[in-house]
Design a protein around this motif. Structure first.
Motif, PDB file in Angstrom:
ATOM      1  N   LEU A 962       0.788  -1.037  -0.185  1.00  0.00           N
ATOM      2  CA  LEU A 962       0.104   0.174   0.016  1.00  0.00           C
ATOM      3  C   LEU A 962       0.874   1.321   0.054  1.00  0.00           C
ATOM      4  CD1 LEU A 962      -2.977   1.055   0.222  1.00  0.00           C
ATOM      5  CD2 LEU A 962      -2.736   1.436   2.477  1.00  0.00           C
ATOM      6  N   ILE A 963       0.701   2.238  -0.800  1.00  0.00           N
ATOM      7  CA  ILE A 963       1.517   3.192  -0.918  1.00  0.00           C
ATOM      8  C   ILE A 963       0.738   4.382  -0.857  1.00  0.00           C
ATOM      9  CG2 ILE A 963       3.148   4.373  -2.836  1.00  0.00           C
ATOM     10  CD1 ILE A 963       3.165   1.830  -4.358  1.00  0.00           C
ATOM     11  N   THR A 964       1.358   5.294   0.078  1.00  0.00           N
ATOM     12  CA  THR A 964       0.799   6.672   0.335  1.00  0.00           C
ATOM     13  C   THR A 964       1.626   7.646  -0.315  1.00  0.00           C
ATOM     14  OG1 THR A 964       2.070   6.931   2.399  1.00  0.00           O
ATOM     15  CG2 THR A 964      -0.549   5.920   2.358  1.00  0.00           C
ATOM     16  N   PHE A 965       1.049   8.754  -0.600  1.00  0.00           N
ATOM     17  CA  PHE A 965       1.646  10.120  -1.279  1.00  0.00           C
ATOM     18  C   PHE A 965       1.484  11.232  -0.499  1.00  0.00           C
ATOM     19  CE2 PHE A 965       1.767  13.650  -3.962  1.00  0.00           C
ATOM     20  CZ  PHE A 965       2.903  14.000  -4.195  1.00  0.00           C
ATOM     21  N   SER A 966       2.587  12.055  -0.006  1.00  0.00           N
ATOM     22  CA  SER A 966       2.099  13.299   0.429  1.00  0.00           C
ATOM     23  C   SER A 966       2.728  14.440  -0.389  1.00  0.00           C
ATOM     24  CB  SER A 966       2.861  13.390   1.875  1.00  0.00           C
ATOM     25  OG  SER A 966       2.522  12.228   3.000  1.00  0.00           O
ATOM     26  N   MET A 967       1.682  15.358  -0.463  1.00  0.00           N
ATOM     27  CA  MET A 967       2.034  16.523  -1.468  1.00  0.00           C
ATOM     28  C   MET A 967       3.193  17.443  -0.908  1.00  0.00           C
ATOM     29  SD  MET A 967      -0.603  19.156  -2.903  1.00  0.00           S
ATOM     30  CE  MET A 967      -1.934  18.055  -3.093  1.00  0.00           C
ATOM     31  N   SER A 968       3.154  17.583   0.521  1.00  0.00           N
ATOM     32  CA  SER A 968       4.074  18.499   1.163  1.00  0.00           C
ATOM     33  C   SER A 968       5.389  18.344   0.854  1.00  0.00           C
ATOM     34  CB  SER A 968       3.695  18.495   2.612  1.00  0.00           C
ATOM     35  OG  SER A 968       3.720  17.238   3.279  1.00  0.00           O
ATOM     36  N   ASP A 969       5.901  16.946   0.859  1.00  0.00           N
ATOM     37  CA  ASP A 969       7.237  16.468   0.493  1.00  0.00           C
ATOM     38  C   ASP A 969       7.565  15.742  -0.439  1.00  0.00           C
ATOM     39  OD1 ASP A 969       6.356  14.157   1.259  1.00  0.00           O
ATOM     40  OD2 ASP A 969       7.443  13.961   3.418  1.00  0.00           O
ATOM     41  N   VAL A 971       6.823  12.586  -1.305  1.00  0.00           N
ATOM     42  CA  VAL A 971       7.330  11.162  -1.041  1.00  0.00           C
ATOM     43  C   VAL A 971       6.524  10.267  -0.934  1.00  0.00           C
ATOM     44  CG1 VAL A 971       8.525   9.782   1.050  1.00  0.00           C
ATOM     45  CG2 VAL A 971       9.207  12.037   0.692  1.00  0.00           C
ATOM     46  N   LEU A 972       6.802   9.062  -1.701  1.00  0.00           N
ATOM     47  CA  LEU A 972       5.749   7.962  -1.463  1.00  0.00           C
ATOM     48  C   LEU A 972       6.499   6.963  -0.534  1.00  0.00           C
ATOM     49  CD1 LEU A 972       6.083   7.020  -5.350  1.00  0.00           C
ATOM     50  CD2 LEU A 972       4.097   8.021  -4.230  1.00  0.00           C
ATOM     51  N   ARG A 973       5.571   6.431   0.414  1.00  0.00           N
ATOM     52  CA  ARG A 973       5.665   5.566   1.423  1.00  0.00           C
ATOM     53  C   ARG A 973       5.128   4.318   1.449  1.00  0.00           C
ATOM     54  NH1 ARG A 973       5.759  11.075   3.444  1.00  0.00           N
ATOM     55  NH2 ARG A 973       7.607  11.427   4.536  1.00  0.00           N
ATOM     56  N   CYS A 974       5.724   3.301   1.563  1.00  0.00           N
ATOM     57  CA  CYS A 974       5.166   1.942   1.432  1.00  0.00           C
ATOM     58  C   CYS A 974       4.574   1.416   2.841  1.00  0.00           C
ATOM     59  CB  CYS A 974       6.205   0.791   0.656  1.00  0.00           C
ATOM     60  SG  CYS A 974       6.544   1.532  -0.947  1.00  0.00           S
ATOM     61  N   TRP A 975       3.478   0.519   2.720  1.00  0.00           N
ATOM     62  CA  TRP A 975       3.023  -0.034   3.871  1.00  0.00           C
ATOM     63  C   TRP A 975       2.585  -1.467   3.528  1.00  0.00           C
ATOM     64  CZ3 TRP A 975       2.416   3.494   7.999  1.00  0.00           C
ATOM     65  CH2 TRP A 975       2.504   4.700   7.700  1.00  0.00           C
ATOM     66  N   ASP A 976       2.505  -2.318   4.698  1.00  0.00           N
ATOM     67  CA  ASP A 976       1.828  -3.577   4.560  1.00  0.00           C
ATOM     68  C   ASP A 976       0.352  -3.759   4.580  1.00  0.00           C
ATOM     69  OD1 ASP A 976       0.977  -6.220   4.799  1.00  0.00           O
ATOM     70  OD2 ASP A 976       2.947  -7.071   5.535  1.00  0.00           O
TER      71      ASP A 976
END
Length: 1117
Positions: A962-969, A971-976
């Motif tokens: 599961l990938i989240t994206f934050s507009m402020s920085d 960055v794509l972050r990955c989750w289980d």
């Protein structure tokens, strides 16, 4: 000497009254409602008759009655005349109904000509002119094709002239941007300024459901309607209402009274025996088809039962044998064509046999039996020697049938075609006949063969210059019908004068085309091949923007409109001349700027808390105004240029002599920094607004406070006086514009529309409009009298911080935090009025669109807040939607019903997405959490706490990440997604992007930036490599869609949605637009204009700004 007795007029007035009351034949009449403006909200509705009678009893002089074709203007005018005659008393105002189309040169002697028609003598007319008052009801200003002020040219209410009050009606579509000058009365004293309240505008509103029901009920009670429904019992009110409500969009169509009349007669024919009402699609042209068929059928039966002479009976049988319906249609088509050819569309034909027996008119109004039978069976009306169709729209309908006649495509008709589309299209330009274009556009949607013929007309122009008029009309019809030309080969077509406004021509080949004088406003021409095209007089509808390094703080026009001063946040002041919009010079200065109305001297704030008065062209400083203890935020000149007011962060306003620089008054009643200050038009008062949440007015001569306007609930950011000084407009954080009484401080009305802070306000020079801008980046035009929204102008990518109306009233300049000043042609093609959004739906609905055609298939209603995101389930049977109401809803696509509502987030939900196996949903919110949900039960499975809010959430194609994206920085972050735990590692994409999305195979990432550019990245070895980029506008959401043969990208912004086909060639990627809906805009990115001819220098600047390719061979005129 004997005094000549005054001629008797009372007897003949009584005769006229009796005649008009007897002639009045009321059909079904439902009292209409009206609005101050077409765009006004429904809460401004008023009973039109009551308003009209009250206005005629006031000091007002002109009532302008507007409405669409068929809105009921003539019916109301006749009802008004009838009421006035019933209430007429001797020596009172005389009502006089005038059909303007029947009057020869109504600009002169209008009343005398109408009285002559009623057989009044010259002596009586002169007596009435000098001694009596009139209420003249002028019907059909548009049908007489006038563009003059009848009140002025007839010298009404001038000494020795007719004493009148005037009601004049006109179709709304006929009006130009400055139409008020055609109707506004001139004051009796030429030295007096005409006041706004001498004229009242009223726009007839569409029928409400209640009015439709009332009309249907009266219609069904009229036994004569039974003859209109053949071989079956007449429908009841309930049967009519069932069909009107269940057939999609029909209620909206019949809210027009004339179309309602047509519909009640035509529906039995149009619907026939079909039972599935929800599957029936009915257009306006179908209703006209059905109405005309019923009309001719009724008249055929009338003739069958009539006592005809032997010759008439023989001629009637000949017509019957060859087809009564065919000849009835052909007669009216020929008449419509003759009216447009011989009279330029002027609808009234004046025929007398002795005078006109040898003219074209005799073919239609002569005494031959054949002609008489067809004429008396047609949809015509007669008044003396004047003939016309019973409604102008029928003239336009029959003229459209000269281009396309459905009889030519009827397999039951064994005869040669009666219409030659290419020949008819070649006769004249249809651009100025929008109703004709609309009829033909609806034919395109009904019959693919007509679309093929129109495309053939365009193709013919490639090799035949004589086909250019037909091609221009053909492409205008197709664009109006929504036909898209993306990727088409249109090389060498000749379409001079065509209107392709809002059309889609992505990647089209127009090499060598003749586009002279074509209207391309808001046309999508991205990647178009325009090499060697002829573009003389082409209309782009926009001017080049002005770009700066930082956000625009303030704008000021000179009083003659020849210069524009612009201040920016980097402490610069730029001066432009407005004829070519070229920069003259730049000065150092603060946000506050103003230009003297008398000398064109520039006043600008400076870094040492002072204000400098300097020559606008040379910068030579004449005076320095010192005294403030903090930054000067705003500067204003008095109307005569003798005084200057400055506002400051030090909470004071200072009044200065513009001649000596002496301080005259210091106004210190505000308790917070002052944001702005302005003089009243008379120069005797000031208005200021402050961060202390108040608006104050001041006596500018004595420096004393007058009125406090309490805006603590709105924190005003912008304030301005109306040109007459009677009102103050303010705008603040609520997004509402408020209008106040300048003398009492009373709040008069509010106008809501902006989403967030309002930063700029200005009145048009004539005071009729207010323009506003704000954090949503939209420029909005409002009617200052009733508060109705007139237009929305879109183009800024970021909040609009300032604006100014040009003194000429034809241009608005707006500055924004994106560092651009945009220049809008008021009332021109740049106007982009739109309502509602798509993916980001502020109307709280979810809409389902056809991916191939862009048609709206379904509307899902249930959210109580704006919808921020939608997602399809992998099986394609469900849609999930996320909203500011903090809920996620799952909908059944087929039924439109809500299946599950998921609650748990404590903030607005930004995004929602399905897992590949469809059993799980992920959502993210500004409550700084990502939540996982079971789609079958609606239960929450996991909560992932974040350090900052995520703007997007997406699953990997295998569902393991599961990938989240934050507009402020960026960055794509990955989750289980199974346990909700963070997976080590992340990838930085770009901190300048708004949204992104993984392709279904996980190999590509599409991202949309704040600069309006869509970028595609190849994801290989954990590193993102840019594949291509394309300018698409500021997109707020991207979704991938996998078709059977191609991949598609769906991009959504504020007010628009576009679908792109992804094309891969030799490891390179391209996109081509498939369709777009919503807000239209001019796009010329990567359009190749090598060698084009006829572009002006201003055009070239605009094209270069829009990313078009122009080389040195491009010829500029």
């Amino acid at each position: 000497m004997r005094v000549q007795a005054a001629p008797d007029v009372d007897y003949d007035l009584h005769r006229l009254k009796t005649q008009r009351l007897e002639d009045y034949r009321r059909t079904v009449y439902i009292p209409p409602q009206a609005k101050p403006k077409a765009q006004s909200s429904d809460d401004t509705l008023f009973p039109l008759m009551e308003k009209a009678l009250a206005f005629l009893d006031s000091h007002g002089q002109v009532l302008l009655l507007l409405g669409d074709s068929g809105a009921g203007k003539t019916m109301f005018n006749l009802e008004l005349e009838h009421n006035l005659w019933k209430g007429y008393e001797p020596n009172g105002p005389i009502p006089l109904f005038i059909n303007l189309a029947f009057i020869d040169e109504p600009a002169q002697d209008l009343i005398a000509k109408q009285l002559q028609y009623h057989n009044f003598s010259e002596e009586q007319i002169q007596e009435l002119k000098l001694q009596r008052q009139f209420i003249i009801i002028c019907d059909g200003y548009d049908e007489s094709q006038l563009e003059v002020n009848l009140y002025f040219t007839n010298a009404f209410n001038q000494p020795g002239q007719w004493k009148v009050k005037m009601v004049v009606s006109c179709r709304s579509q006929y009006l130009s941007a400055d139409y008020r000058s055609w109707f506004h009365p001139q004051p009796a004293n030429h030295y007096d300024r005409a006041t706004l309240d001498l004229m009242l505008e009223a726009v007839i509103a569409p029928f409400s459901r209640l009015q439709i029901e009332q009309y249907v009920e009266h219609y069904c009670k009229d036994l004569s309607t039974n003859t209109l429904i053949q071989d079956q019992l007449a429908w009841t009110k309930e049967e009519y209402m069932e069909r009107l409500t269940k057939i999609p969009k029909l209620m909206e169509l019949v809210s027009n009274p004339f179309l309602l009349t047509l519909s009640l007669q035509a529906l039995p024919e149009v619907i026939g025996s079909r039972k599935e009402l929800s599957a029936i699609q009915i257009t306006r042209v179908q209703l006209y088809d059905g109405f005309v068929k019923q009309w001719l059928e009724v008249n055929k039966r009338r003739l069958e039962e009539s006592h005809l002479s032997d010759n008439e009976r023989m001629e009637f049988y000949l017509i019957l044998d060859d087809g009564f319906f065919y000849h009835g249609i052909q007669f009216q088509k020929d008449l419509a064509a003759a009216i447009f050819k011989e009279q330029e569309g002027q609808p009234v034909v004046n025929y007398t046999h002795l005078r006109d027996k040898d003219t074209w008119k005799s073919s239609f109004f002569g005494s031959e039996d054949h002609t008489k039978l067809l004429r008396e069976s047609s949809t015509l009306t007669r008044s003396g020697t004047f003939y016309q169709f019973i409604h102008r729209s029928l003239l336009e309908y029959f003229y459209s049938r000269t281009v396309y006649d459905p009889l030519d495509y009827d397999s039951d008709e064994d005869r040669s075609p009666t219409s030659d589309p290419k020949a008819a299209l070649s006769q004249r330009s249809f651009i100025e006949e929008p109703s004709v274009l609309q009829f033909l556009a609806e034919r395109v949607e009904m019959d693919p063969s007509f679309k093929t013929q129109l495309i053939g007309a365009i193709e013919d122009s490639k090799t035949d210059v004589q086909a250019s008029q037909a091609a221009a009309n053909a492409i205008s019809i197709l664009v109006k019908a929504g036909v898209r030309f993306n990727g088409r080969d249109l090389r060498c077509i000749k379409i001079p004068g065509a209107d392709i406004c809002g059309g889609e021509f992505d990647s089209v080949n127009l090499e060598g085309a003749d586009l002279s004088y074509v209207n391309t406003s808001k046309t999508w021409l991205r990647q178009a091949n325009l090499i060697n095209a002829q573009m003389t007089g082409i209309q782009f509808g926009e001017l080049p923007y002005l770009g700066f390094k930082s956000f625009v703080a303030c704008l000021a026009f000179s009083s003659d409109g020849e210069h524009l001063a612009i201040s920016t946040d980097d402490f610069e002041v730029y001066i432009y001349e407005t004829r070519s919009w070229s920069r003259i010079t730049v000065y150092t200065g603060g946000h506050g700027i103003a230009i003297s109305p008398m000398t064109n001297e520039l006043a600008r704030s400076y870094e040492d808390y002072s204000a400098l008065l300097c020559d606008i062209l040379t910068g030579e400083v004449r005076l320095r105004l010192t005294g403030h203890e903090e930054d000067v935020t705003w500067i204003s000149y008095s109307p005569d240029g003798s005084h200057i007011a400055t506002a400051s962060m030090d909470t004071t306003i200072r009044l200065w002599s513009a001649f000596s620089g002496d301080t005259l008054h210091v106004l210190s009643n505000h308790s917070g920094p002052i944001v702005g200050v302005s003089f009243s038009p008379a120069g005797t008062e000031l208005v200021s607004h402050s961060k202390d949440e108040t608006i104050r007015t001041w006596d500018a001569l004595r420096g004393e406070p007058l009125v406090i306007l309490d805006c603590r609930d709105d924190d005003a950011h912008a304030v301005t006086y109306s040109p007459d000084g009677r009102r103050i407009a303010s705008g603040g954080r609520s997004g509402c514009i408020r209008l106040w009484d300048a003398h009492t401080g009373e709040l008069l009305k509010g106008m809501s529309g902006h989403d967030g802070n309002v930063y700029g306000l200005d009145y048009s020079p004539d005071g009729h409009r207010v323009v506003s801008c704000g954090v949503d980046g939209i420029i909005r035009l409002w009617d200052s009298q009733d508060g109705g929204l007139l237009s929305s102008l879109s183009g800024h990518l970021f909040p609009a911080s300032s604006l100014a109306y040009s003194p000429t009233g034809d241009c608005i300049a707006s500055g924004a935090m994106d560092g651009y000043v945009r220049l809008w042609r008021v009332g021109g093609g740049a106007s982009d009025a739109f309502s509602g959004d798509f993916m980001y739906s502020s109307d709280k609905t979810v809409r389902l669109w056809c991916a191939q055609t862009g048609a709206c298939l379904q509307i899902f209603e249930g959210h109580t807040g704006s919808v921020f995101s939608v997602a399809f389930s992998p099986c394609g049977q469900q849609i999930a939607s996320a909203s500011t109401d903090k809920t996620i809803r799952i909908w059944g696509i087929q039924t439109g019903e809500i299946r599950t509502v998921m609650e748990g987030h404590s903030g607005r939900i930004f995004d929602v997405t399905y897992s590949p196996n469809r059993h799980q949903l992920a959502s993210c919110s500004d409550d700084q959490t990502v939540r996982l949900w079971n789609t079958d039960t609606g239960k929450q499975l996991a909560i992932m706490e974040l350090d900052e809010e995520a703007d997007q959430v997406m699953y990997s194609p295998d569902g393991l990440e599961l990938i989240t994206f934050s507009m402020s920085d960026g960055v794509l972050r990955c989750w289980d997604p199974h346990c909700g735990e963070r997976v080590a590692g992340h990838e930085t994409v770009d901190s300048n992007i708004v949204c992104c999305c993984l392709s279904p195979d996980g190999k590509l990432v599409a991202k949309a930036g704040r600069d309006g550019i869509l970028r595609l990245w190849k994801r290989s070895s954990g590193v993102f490599v840019e594949g291509f980029r394309v300018m698409i506008g500021l997109a707020l959401d991207i979704q991938w869609s996998k078709g059977s043969e191609h991949m598609y990208l769906v991009t959504t912004g504020m007010g628009w949605v576009r679908v792109w086909q992804l094309i891969e060639k030799q490891d390179e990627y391209f996109v081509q637009l498939v369709w777009g809906e919503g807000k239209k805009e001019l796009s010329l990115l990567d359009a190749d204009l090598t060698g084009v001819v006829g572009l002006s220098p201003v055009d070239l600047r605009l094209l270069e700004q829009r990313g078009a390719i122009i080389d040195s061979r491009g010829e500029a005129i």
